[in-house]
Design an enzyme around this catalytic site. Sequence first.
Site, PDB file in Angstrom:
ATOM      1  N   CYS A 194      -0.499 -48.201  36.369  1.00 22.56           N
ATOM      2  CA  CYS A 194      -1.318 -49.048  36.056  1.00 22.56           C
ATOM      3  C   CYS A 194      -0.975 -50.328  35.468  1.00 22.56           C
ATOM      4  O   CYS A 194       0.141 -49.842  34.526  1.00 22.56           O
ATOM      5  CB  CYS A 194      -2.842 -48.842  36.014  1.00 22.56           C
ATOM      6  N   CYS A 217      -6.008 -53.278  33.497  1.00 20.44           N
ATOM      7  CA  CYS A 217      -6.681 -52.166  34.336  1.00 20.44           C
ATOM      8  C   CYS A 217      -8.116 -52.132  34.585  1.00 20.44           C
ATOM      9  O   CYS A 217      -8.247 -51.167  33.382  1.00 20.44           O
ATOM     10  CB  CYS A 217      -5.992 -51.053  35.458  1.00 20.44           C
ATOM     11  N   CYS A 247      -1.630 -48.678  41.961  1.00 22.84           N
ATOM     12  CA  CYS A 247      -2.901 -48.720  41.783  1.00 22.84           C
ATOM     13  C   CYS A 247      -3.602 -49.629  42.839  1.00 22.84           C
ATOM     14  O   CYS A 247      -3.657 -50.886  42.904  1.00 22.84           O
ATOM     15  CB  CYS A 247      -3.313 -49.257  40.217  1.00 22.84           C
ATOM     16  N   CYS A 276      -6.254 -51.964  39.782  1.00 24.73           N
ATOM     17  CA  CYS A 276      -5.346 -53.576  39.949  1.00 24.73           C
ATOM     18  C   CYS A 276      -4.190 -54.055  40.650  1.00 24.73           C
ATOM     19  O   CYS A 276      -3.682 -55.324  40.352  1.00 24.73           O
ATOM     20  CB  CYS A 276      -5.011 -53.354  38.089  1.00 24.73           C
TER      21      CYS A 276
END
Length: 81
Positions: A37, A41, A68, A71
């Site tokens: 991330c 995030c 991720c 994000c």
Amino acid sequence: MTTQKSQFDEYYNALINRDSQYLGVFYVGVKTTNVFCVSTCRARKPKPENVQFFSSIEEVENHGFRPCKVCKPKENWEEPP
């Protein structure tokens, strides 16, 4: 110059506080999920012992982490999700 421990603490605090000043500075890999991330995030925050920080997307992917889905760090690394 910062030590590794103080840099870890700095980056972890930035992650917990979703600090947009750190976008592009580091990427965080979560060892328990193999996801990485950006600092902003919105996903649930991991425990400190479950994170590893990287300076580039290439580096974090070379360690086996995937982007991720919250994000989308490969698409939105310059702006908060």
